[in-house]
Design a protein around this motif. Sequence first.
Motif, PDB file in Angstrom:
ATOM      1  N   LEU A 101       0.834  -1.190   0.000  1.00  0.00           N
ATOM      2  CA  LEU A 101       0.000   0.000   0.000  1.00  0.00           C
ATOM      3  C   LEU A 101       0.875   1.248   0.000  1.00  0.00           C
ATOM      4  CD1 LEU A 101      -2.608  -1.060   2.693  1.00  0.00           C
ATOM      5  CD2 LEU A 101      -2.905  -1.034   0.233  1.00  0.00           C
ATOM      6  N   LYS A 102       0.378   2.308  -0.617  1.00  0.00           N
ATOM      7  CA  LYS A 102       1.093   3.571  -0.612  1.00  0.00           C
ATOM      8  C   LYS A 102       1.033   4.180   0.787  1.00  0.00           C
ATOM      9  CE  LYS A 102      -0.131   4.788  -5.349  1.00  0.00           C
ATOM     10  NZ  LYS A 102      -0.836   5.792  -6.167  1.00  0.00           N
ATOM     11  N   LYS A 103       2.010   4.995   1.095  1.00  0.00           N
ATOM     12  CA  LYS A 103       2.006   5.702   2.371  1.00  0.00           C
ATOM     13  C   LYS A 103       0.900   6.736   2.338  1.00  0.00           C
ATOM     14  CE  LYS A 103       6.724   5.034   3.698  1.00  0.00           C
ATOM     15  NZ  LYS A 103       6.828   4.431   4.945  1.00  0.00           N
ATOM     16  N   LEU A 104       0.321   7.008   3.498  1.00  0.00           N
ATOM     17  CA  LEU A 104      -0.800   7.938   3.597  1.00  0.00           C
ATOM     18  C   LEU A 104      -0.406   9.321   3.091  1.00  0.00           C
ATOM     19  CD1 LEU A 104      -3.683   8.477   4.466  1.00  0.00           C
ATOM     20  CD2 LEU A 104      -2.848   8.923   6.771  1.00  0.00           C
ATOM     21  N   SER A 105       0.800   9.762   3.370  1.00  0.00           N
ATOM     22  CA  SER A 105       1.235  11.090   2.919  1.00  0.00           C
ATOM     23  C   SER A 105       1.251  11.170   1.390  1.00  0.00           C
ATOM     24  CB  SER A 105       2.606  11.426   3.495  1.00  0.00           C
ATOM     25  OG  SER A 105       3.561  10.463   3.103  1.00  0.00           O
ATOM     26  N   ALA A 106       1.656  10.082   0.726  1.00  0.00           N
ATOM     27  CA  ALA A 106       1.673  10.079  -0.739  1.00  0.00           C
ATOM     28  C   ALA A 106       0.255  10.103  -1.297  1.00  0.00           C
ATOM     29  CB  ALA A 106       2.427   8.860  -1.251  1.00  0.00           C
ATOM     30  N   VAL A 107      -0.645   9.370  -0.683  1.00  0.00           N
ATOM     31  CA  VAL A 107      -2.039   9.353  -1.126  1.00  0.00           C
ATOM     32  C   VAL A 107      -2.664  10.731  -0.940  1.00  0.00           C
ATOM     33  CG1 VAL A 107      -4.315   8.372  -0.682  1.00  0.00           C
ATOM     34  CG2 VAL A 107      -2.322   6.890  -0.703  1.00  0.00           C
ATOM     35  N   MET A 108      -2.416  11.342   0.203  1.00  0.00           N
ATOM     36  CA  MET A 108      -2.977  12.680   0.463  1.00  0.00           C
ATOM     37  C   MET A 108      -2.413  13.708  -0.517  1.00  0.00           C
ATOM     38  SD  MET A 108      -3.188  12.705   4.611  1.00  0.00           S
ATOM     39  CE  MET A 108      -3.833  14.362   4.682  1.00  0.00           C
ATOM     40  N   LYS A 109      -1.132  13.610  -0.854  1.00  0.00           N
ATOM     41  CA  LYS A 109      -0.525  14.534  -1.809  1.00  0.00           C
ATOM     42  C   LYS A 109      -1.175  14.377  -3.178  1.00  0.00           C
ATOM     43  CE  LYS A 109       3.895  15.797  -3.830  1.00  0.00           C
ATOM     44  NZ  LYS A 109       5.312  15.456  -3.951  1.00  0.00           N
ATOM     45  N   GLU A 110      -1.385  13.119  -3.614  1.00  0.00           N
ATOM     46  CA  GLU A 110      -2.032  12.869  -4.903  1.00  0.00           C
ATOM     47  C   GLU A 110      -3.451  13.414  -4.932  1.00  0.00           C
ATOM     48  OE1 GLU A 110      -1.854   8.706  -5.709  1.00  0.00           O
ATOM     49  OE2 GLU A 110       0.333   8.687  -5.876  1.00  0.00           O
ATOM     50  N   GLU A 111      -4.191  13.209  -3.831  1.00  0.00           N
ATOM     51  CA  GLU A 111      -5.566  13.724  -3.770  1.00  0.00           C
ATOM     52  C   GLU A 111      -5.597  15.248  -3.787  1.00  0.00           C
ATOM     53  OE1 GLU A 111      -7.547  11.967  -0.434  1.00  0.00           O
ATOM     54  OE2 GLU A 111      -7.672  10.010  -1.388  1.00  0.00           O
ATOM     55  N   LYS A 112      -4.671  15.875  -3.093  1.00  0.00           N
ATOM     56  CA  LYS A 112      -4.607  17.342  -3.077  1.00  0.00           C
ATOM     57  C   LYS A 112      -4.311  17.878  -4.465  1.00  0.00           C
ATOM     58  CE  LYS A 112      -2.465  21.213  -0.646  1.00  0.00           C
ATOM     59  NZ  LYS A 112      -2.508  22.097  -1.756  1.00  0.00           N
ATOM     60  N   GLU A 113      -3.352  17.244  -5.161  1.00  0.00           N
ATOM     61  CA  GLU A 113      -3.029  17.671  -6.521  1.00  0.00           C
ATOM     62  C   GLU A 113      -4.229  17.502  -7.450  1.00  0.00           C
ATOM     63  OE1 GLU A 113       0.364  15.346  -7.583  1.00  0.00           O
ATOM     64  OE2 GLU A 113       1.728  16.524  -6.314  1.00  0.00           O
ATOM     65  N   LEU A 114      -4.945  16.406  -7.312  1.00  0.00           N
ATOM     66  CA  LEU A 114      -6.135  16.171  -8.129  1.00  0.00           C
ATOM     67  C   LEU A 114      -7.215  17.198  -7.814  1.00  0.00           C
ATOM     68  CD1 LEU A 114      -7.587  14.306 -10.180  1.00  0.00           C
ATOM     69  CD2 LEU A 114      -8.404  12.995  -8.221  1.00  0.00           C
ATOM     70  N   PHE A 115      -7.416  17.494  -6.535  1.00  0.00           N
ATOM     71  CA  PHE A 115      -8.424  18.474  -6.127  1.00  0.00           C
ATOM     72  C   PHE A 115      -8.057  19.865  -6.643  1.00  0.00           C
ATOM     73  CE2 PHE A 115     -10.022  21.614  -3.065  1.00  0.00           C
ATOM     74  CZ  PHE A 115     -11.374  21.369  -3.170  1.00  0.00           C
ATOM     75  N   ASP A 116      -6.778  20.231  -6.495  1.00  0.00           N
ATOM     76  CA  ASP A 116      -6.330  21.545  -6.986  1.00  0.00           C
ATOM     77  C   ASP A 116      -6.509  21.642  -8.489  1.00  0.00           C
ATOM     78  OD1 ASP A 116      -5.685  22.301  -4.429  1.00  0.00           O
ATOM     79  OD2 ASP A 116      -3.524  21.859  -4.643  1.00  0.00           O
ATOM     80  N   LYS A 117      -6.206  20.563  -9.209  1.00  0.00           N
ATOM     81  CA  LYS A 117      -6.347  20.541 -10.662  1.00  0.00           C
ATOM     82  C   LYS A 117      -7.813  20.691 -11.067  1.00  0.00           C
ATOM     83  CE  LYS A 117      -5.335  17.600 -14.619  1.00  0.00           C
ATOM     84  NZ  LYS A 117      -4.826  16.289 -15.045  1.00  0.00           N
ATOM     85  N   GLN A 118      -8.709  20.006 -10.356  1.00  0.00           N
ATOM     86  CA  GLN A 118     -10.139  20.090 -10.673  1.00  0.00           C
ATOM     87  C   GLN A 118     -10.698  21.472 -10.341  1.00  0.00           C
ATOM     88  OE1 GLN A 118     -11.895  16.856  -8.486  1.00  0.00           O
ATOM     89  NE2 GLN A 118     -11.471  15.345 -10.073  1.00  0.00           N
ATOM     90  N   SER A 119     -10.292  22.050  -9.223  1.00  0.00           N
ATOM     91  CA  SER A 119     -10.818  23.344  -8.834  1.00  0.00           C
ATOM     92  C   SER A 119     -10.298  24.455  -9.743  1.00  0.00           C
ATOM     93  CB  SER A 119     -10.520  23.667  -7.364  1.00  0.00           C
ATOM     94  OG  SER A 119      -9.180  23.523  -7.084  1.00  0.00           O
ATOM     95  N   THR A 120      -9.077  24.350 -10.258  1.00  0.00           N
ATOM     96  CA  THR A 120      -8.587  25.359 -11.197  1.00  0.00           C
ATOM     97  C   THR A 120      -9.266  25.221 -12.558  1.00  0.00           C
ATOM     98  OG1 THR A 120      -6.696  23.948 -11.779  1.00  0.00           O
ATOM     99  CG2 THR A 120      -6.328  25.652 -10.102  1.00  0.00           C
ATOM    100  N   SER A 121      -9.608  23.996 -12.942  1.00  0.00           N
ATOM    101  CA  SER A 121     -10.287  23.831 -14.234  1.00  0.00           C
ATOM    102  C   SER A 121     -11.723  24.314 -14.163  1.00  0.00           C
ATOM    103  CB  SER A 121     -10.233  22.368 -14.683  1.00  0.00           C
ATOM    104  OG  SER A 121     -10.993  21.560 -13.804  1.00  0.00           O
ATOM    105  N   LYS A 122     -12.347  24.275 -13.010  1.00  0.00           N
ATOM    106  CA  LYS A 122     -13.724  24.763 -12.843  1.00  0.00           C
ATOM    107  C   LYS A 122     -13.738  26.295 -12.842  1.00  0.00           C
ATOM    108  CE  LYS A 122     -15.717  20.864 -10.418  1.00  0.00           C
ATOM    109  NZ  LYS A 122     -16.327  20.380  -9.165  1.00  0.00           N
ATOM    110  N   GLU A 123     -12.691  26.899 -12.300  1.00  0.00           N
ATOM    111  CA  GLU A 123     -12.623  28.358 -12.248  1.00  0.00           C
ATOM    112  C   GLU A 123     -12.410  28.961 -13.618  1.00  0.00           C
ATOM    113  OE1 GLU A 123      -9.546  29.310  -9.463  1.00  0.00           O
ATOM    114  OE2 GLU A 123     -10.700  28.573  -7.757  1.00  0.00           O
TER     115      GLU A 123
END
Length: 144
Positions: free
Chosen positions: A121-143
């Motif tokens: 399994l991936k480390k929790l910090s790596a998973v959280m970083k990936e989710e944050k990057e995905l969220f930031d990418k989605q929120s910038t594309s919506k703006e």
Amino acid sequence: MSPRVRFYRWLALSCHILLTLWMCIWYLGLDIAQQYSTTFKLLVYILPLLLPLPGIVSAKPYTHAWACFVVLLYFLHGITVIYAEPQFIWHGIIELFLALGMFVGCSVFARLRGQELGTGLKKLSAVMKEEKELFDKQSTSKEN
């Protein structure tokens, strides 16, 4: 497979087979539990150990991991027998040590073999970083 991983595989497999044999001898051969039917003894004491057997024999890390949950039933049963039935204390001690050996063997083998195969399994910090990057990418594309 490294020698260390091979040792834990051997520990898990041998303790699993010995625990299965011990439960068969105890509940079917010694005929101590006469108040239970043979079907009940097979379903409760033997069948749960037979379910992970093919995966443990073929050295599948995933099967070793979930077999840890199965063997905890036998660990608890052994402790209960030691505490509640003093006339069967040695039966419970044997069951307890075999269950403990199987638990250690299965859990360590699953972890080490999973690392060797790269299926950990991936480390929790790596998973959280990936989710944050995905969220930031989605929120910038919506703006935009």
